[in-house]
Design a protein around this motif. Structure first.
Motif, PDB file in Angstrom:
ATOM      1  N   LYS A 736       0.828  -1.208   0.000  1.00 18.54           N
ATOM      2  CA  LYS A 736       0.000   0.000   0.000  1.00 18.54           C
ATOM      3  C   LYS A 736       0.860   1.255   0.000  1.00 18.54           C
ATOM      4  CE  LYS A 736      -3.977  -2.101   2.376  1.00 18.54           C
ATOM      5  NZ  LYS A 736      -4.958  -1.996   1.269  1.00 18.54           N
ATOM      6  N   LEU A 737       1.928   1.266   0.791  1.00 14.37           N
ATOM      7  CA  LEU A 737       2.819   2.430   0.807  1.00 14.37           C
ATOM      8  C   LEU A 737       3.416   2.682  -0.570  1.00 14.37           C
ATOM      9  CD1 LEU A 737       4.804   2.101   4.168  1.00 14.37           C
ATOM     10  CD2 LEU A 737       3.238   3.948   3.531  1.00 14.37           C
ATOM     11  N   THR A 738       3.803   1.616  -1.234  1.00 18.42           N
ATOM     12  CA  THR A 738       4.381   1.748  -2.577  1.00 18.42           C
ATOM     13  C   THR A 738       3.374   2.363  -3.532  1.00 18.42           C
ATOM     14  OG1 THR A 738       5.842  -0.148  -2.225  1.00 18.42           O
ATOM     15  CG2 THR A 738       5.403   0.496  -4.509  1.00 18.42           C
ATOM     16  N   ASN A 739       2.123   1.933  -3.447  1.00 20.29           N
ATOM     17  CA  ASN A 739       1.100   2.481  -4.347  1.00 20.29           C
ATOM     18  C   ASN A 739       0.789   3.940  -4.031  1.00 20.29           C
ATOM     19  OD1 ASN A 739       0.420   0.482  -6.265  1.00 20.29           O
ATOM     20  ND2 ASN A 739      -0.635  -0.691  -4.690  1.00 20.29           N
ATOM     21  N   VAL A 740       0.790   4.287  -2.738  1.00 20.65           N
ATOM     22  CA  VAL A 740       0.583   5.688  -2.381  1.00 20.65           C
ATOM     23  C   VAL A 740       1.689   6.541  -2.986  1.00 20.65           C
ATOM     24  CG1 VAL A 740       0.598   7.349  -0.475  1.00 20.65           C
ATOM     25  CG2 VAL A 740      -0.722   5.246  -0.274  1.00 20.65           C
ATOM     26  N   GLN A 741       2.919   6.043  -2.928  1.00 21.41           N
ATOM     27  CA  GLN A 741       4.048   6.784  -3.467  1.00 21.41           C
ATOM     28  C   GLN A 741       3.984   6.901  -4.985  1.00 21.41           C
ATOM     29  OE1 GLN A 741       7.446   4.714  -1.890  1.00 21.41           O
ATOM     30  NE2 GLN A 741       7.056   5.352   0.213  1.00 21.41           N
ATOM     31  N   LYS A 742       3.244   5.995  -5.621  1.00 20.08           N
ATOM     32  CA  LYS A 742       3.095   6.050  -7.071  1.00 20.08           C
ATOM     33  C   LYS A 742       2.023   7.047  -7.518  1.00 20.08           C
ATOM     34  CE  LYS A 742       4.561   1.289  -8.076  1.00 20.08           C
ATOM     35  NZ  LYS A 742       4.100  -0.047  -8.534  1.00 20.08           N
TER      36      LYS A 742
END
Length: 821
Positions: A736-742
């Motif tokens: 989820k953190l990775t997707n937020v950063q995307k």
């Protein structure tokens, strides 16, 4: 009407390309055995004008049905992940939307559009008190002027009629004990004073009394003028209208502290520095901004002076009209100059922007009494940009981006969408500005007043243009910026697409949820509003609110902070209601959700000195804003997204600082199917009828796969919130953190910010830190996302199946053009 030559492919070319695709697919299968990426397909498909589809076409009277083989279906090309998401341009979309965008969005070819450059003269050149709309030959008059040629002067009083008790009438923002400029209902010092154009706004002109309370609160007596402190020429304490700025800055004289510089276009403690006012796109370099209204130079018109007429210099035309092949189509006739037809290559979706009369936009900017209201920027003494904290500034940012966009067209016959620019962010914030914006006929409801503006705009476009009736308004777009969205939209426009910041489908809260009475829409009669919801996910869209460009956060890359550096488990900062000092007094504020969160996890003592029942060291729930708010969010793994009087800016705060949003307003459970197909609608209707959700959608939630980057918590699960978060495994948290950063840039109005950066560089040779930082960003922003969604809707809305023959001209493969009903 200009007809674009239809695109054709020879069978030999089809066979050749089919062979290539089969070969590429086989190679890809061996080299890339995982999920195919968008970049791989789009980089190759975009090279072809024709992508073959072995499809049988059943063309009925009212629609076209395409039956595609399994191995060519988009869901096989771009399979969804465990969260029902398909990644397109770095963002996880709902499966069918992501599949279509991945396979079809990037391969649209350009089409030739004929843009007609008018045209019509205006009577007496609008008496130099307005701007001529050369499409209709009609004047758009400045504030305080009206008539066919803007020669009639209006009288906008600053004050209500006086009474025996109130010499200046009852209170209104424009109330004036000095000189009233009746063209704008604004108060100034006036003739006979040393500084006649210095504002005497609100309490400046009235007596201010201190209450006998420890905190020393002051109350203005609106019945008693304070002319001595305004007009006196006393040497040691001159009146506000006569005080010399240098003497006051040097502390040589005293002056009334309640007087300040509220009006736009003026800067300094004593309004002594004239500066740029704020206009839409700052008049595009083809006009002068006069307090919010663009006074266009000869040959230009439109809200932002971006539309050229036949007397404009072709070399100065805006980018969205270049490059163009121009020819003259008619000779001069009565009331009309020779028209120019300009052939321009554009990509769809094409957006036509109505040039509405200024009472719906420019006059609302020109007459505002507080420079910060409803705009995303103002200008300082250097004419440098100062970005505001106005959440409602998003409406202006989007409007500016559309006007300057290559997707804009002047050809309504070819347009795919029609944007209706009513600035409700200004209407509703200015509802008590002056008597001419009276709420007296609206039982004190700002929502009712705003509804009336939308209804009049609808009546105008029905009268002046042919486009509405062709689709019953389904291809029209309206923007609603206020807390509860489009709840107060007049029934006549509900078929259209509504852009809002909060998507309440009213499946649970079938009434106004705001705690602020003036925005409540429950008392608006159904014969005006109808019985529609506030949001319809099958046609409407929730857009992010405006957030001030923060150079510190960008340069520190807070959005990319790693999991290891996010020591706080859960963070929420905001008004927590009546239990806290300065908290909102209404129990109905936030529908009680923030109060319930604070009862359980409050980390700051309330008025009784108590913390939450489950207070924990790594959980922050506080009404106190620290000096490092963005950094506090970036130090957190999960961040609360709770309603205020409807929407709040917490979703944007979370995403922009890379924190996983925890949405608590209850929730929208996963729905099967596309937002535009029958399965989704059936599931949605079933859930609503069974009362399983409150149906509140957040930005892009009917488009993006929220499961991929957010957590949904029901209101009745608040006591178990921290237990739920602690149980989420590290793999899922990192995902989820990775997707937020995307996706964080999809919550930024970067396009509008860069338009301003370009203006600053062109006009002043200035490149500020914020401009440098934003030029370094390259991912899709709010406006780009908006265009992608429109492109998807263009080819997938069921009602558009009737336009299937037109879609053949759009330069897309057949499988991308037509979806089954």
């Amino acid at each position: 009407m200009y007809s674009v030559q239809k695109w054709r492919c020879s069978w030999s070319l089809v066979a050749t390309i089919a062979s290539i695709i089969v070969l590429v697919s086989v190679v890809h299968l061996f080299l890339f055995p995982v999920v195919p990426s968008f970049d791989y397909f789009s980089a190759r498909q975009v090279q072809y004008k024709c992508v073959p589809v072995n499809a049988s076409v059943d063309q009925g009277a009212d629609h076209v049905r395409v039956n595609k083989p399994q191995d060519l279906d988009l869901d096989h090309r771009f399979p969804s992940d465990l969260h029902n998401g398909v990644v397109y341009r770095n963002a996880p979309w709902k499966a069918e939307i992501g599949q279509w965008l991945s396979g079809c969005d990037a391969i649209a070819t350009e089409v030739n559009i004929i843009e007609t450059i008018g045209g019509r003269r205006c009577k007496n050149d609008c008496s130099v008190q307005g701007v001529c709309n050369h499409e209709f030959g009609e004047c758009r008059c400045f504030h305080g002027f009206s008539g066919e040629d803007c020669s009639k002067r209006l009288n906008f009083s600053c004050n209500y009629p006086k009474t025996p008790e109130l010499a200046y009438g009852r209170w209104v923002v424009s109330i004036c004990a000095a000189h009233c400029d009746t063209t704008r209902a604004m108060c100034f010092c006036g003739e006979g004073t040393k500084y006649p154009y210095r504002p005497v706004a609100e309490s400046c002109g009235f007596q201010v009394n201190s209450l006998a309370k420890p905190e020393g609160a002051k109350v203005t007596d609106w019945a008693k003028a304070d002319l001595d402190n305004v007009f006196t020429t006393n040497g040691s304490k001159p009146g506000w209208c006569n005080v010399d700025p240098d003497a006051a800055y040097d502390s040589k004289v005293l002056f009334k502290e309640e007087c300040d510089c509220k009006y736009d276009g003026l800067w300094g403690r004593f309004c002594e520095v004239p500066v740029e006012s704020v206009c839409i796109n700052q008049c595009s370099g083809h006009g002068h901004c006069r307090g919010g209204f663009c006074q266009c130079y000869n040959g230009w018109y439109g809200t932002d002076c971006s539309i050229p007429s036949v007397v404009s210099a072709i070399g100065e035309w805006p980018k969205w009209l270049k490059p163009a092949h121009v020819n003259i189509t008619s000779n001069e006739v009565t009331g009309r100059l020779a028209n120019l037809n300009a052939a321009v290559e554009k990509k769809r979706p094409l957006i036509y922007v109505y040039d509405l009369p200024p009472e719906f936009n420019s006059l609302l900017l020109e007459g505002r009494h507080f420079k910060f209201e409803c705009v995303n920027r103002i200008y300082d003494e250097r004419n440098a940009t100062l970005w505001t904290e106005q959440l409602y500034g998003s409406q202006m940012a989007l409007y500016e981006s559309i006007l300057a966009s290559p997707y804009r067209t002047l050809n309504g016959e070819e347009a795919d969408f029609f944007f209706v620019p009513v600035l409700d962010s200004c209407i509703i914030t200015r509802a008590d500005d002056a008597p001419h914006l009276s709420l007296e006929n609206h039982i004190g409801l700002r929502s009712s007043l705003t509804l009336e503006f939308y209804k009049k705009a609808h009546e105008h476009i029905i009268e002046k243009y042919p486009y509405w009736n062709r689709s019953a308004g389904k291809d029209h777009i309206w923007s609603f910026s206020w807390d509860e969205g489009a709840c107060y939209a007049p029934k006549e426009i509900w078929n259209s697409m509504m852009l809002v910041h909060w998507g309440n489908t009213n499946s649970k809260h079938n009434h106004s949820t705001t705690a602020y009475w003036a925005d409540n829409w429950d008392k608006i009669s159904s014969d005006r509003r109808g019985n529609h919801s506030c949001f319809d996910p099958t046609k409407d869209l929730v857009l992010p609110a405006w957030k001030r460009p923060d150079v510190t956060s960008l340069s520190a890359k807070l959005w990319s902070r790693s999991r290891e550096n996010r020591k706080t488990l859960f963070y929420f900062n905001g008004n927590l209601g009546p239990a806290y000092t300065s908290g909102r007094p209404e129990a109905t504020y936030s529908m009680g959700i923030r109060q319930r969160l604070a009862d359980e996890f409050g980390s700051t003592p309330n008025k009784e000195g108590k913390r939450g029942k489950q207070y924990a060291d790594d959980v922050v729930v506080t009404p106190l804003r620290s000096g490092n708010y963005n950094d506090d969010i970036a130090n957190s793994t999960f961040c609360g997204v709770l309603p205020g009087d409807g929407w709040s800016g917490r979703m944007e705060d979370s995403i922009l600082q890379g924190c996983i949003p925890v949405v608590i307003q209850e929730g929208v459970p996963p729905l099967l199917g596309s937002v535009y197909d029958g399965e989704f609608i059936r599931n949605f209707e079933n859930l609503v009828s069974r009362g399983l959700q409150d149906g509140i959608f957040l930005p892009y939630e009917n488009m993006l796969s929220y499961e991929s980057f957010a957590v949904r918590i029901r209101e009745d699960e608040i006591p178990n919130l921290i237990k739920i978060l602690r149980k989420i495994n590290e793999t899922e948290i990192e995902f989820k953190l990775t997707n937020v950063q995307k996706i964080w840039q999809r919550f930024l109005y970067r396009n509008s910010i860069l338009l301003e950066a370009e203006r600053q560089k062109t006009d002043f040779g200035r490149e500020e830190d914020w401009a440098v930082q934003f030029l370094e960003q390259s991912e899709d922003d709010v406006f780009t996302t908006f265009i992608q969604i429109l492109h998807y809707k263009l080819h997938n809305d069921p009602w558009r199946l009737e336009l299937a023959d037109l879609k053949k001209e759009y330069g897309l493969p057949q499988e991308c053009l037509i979806r089954t009903k």
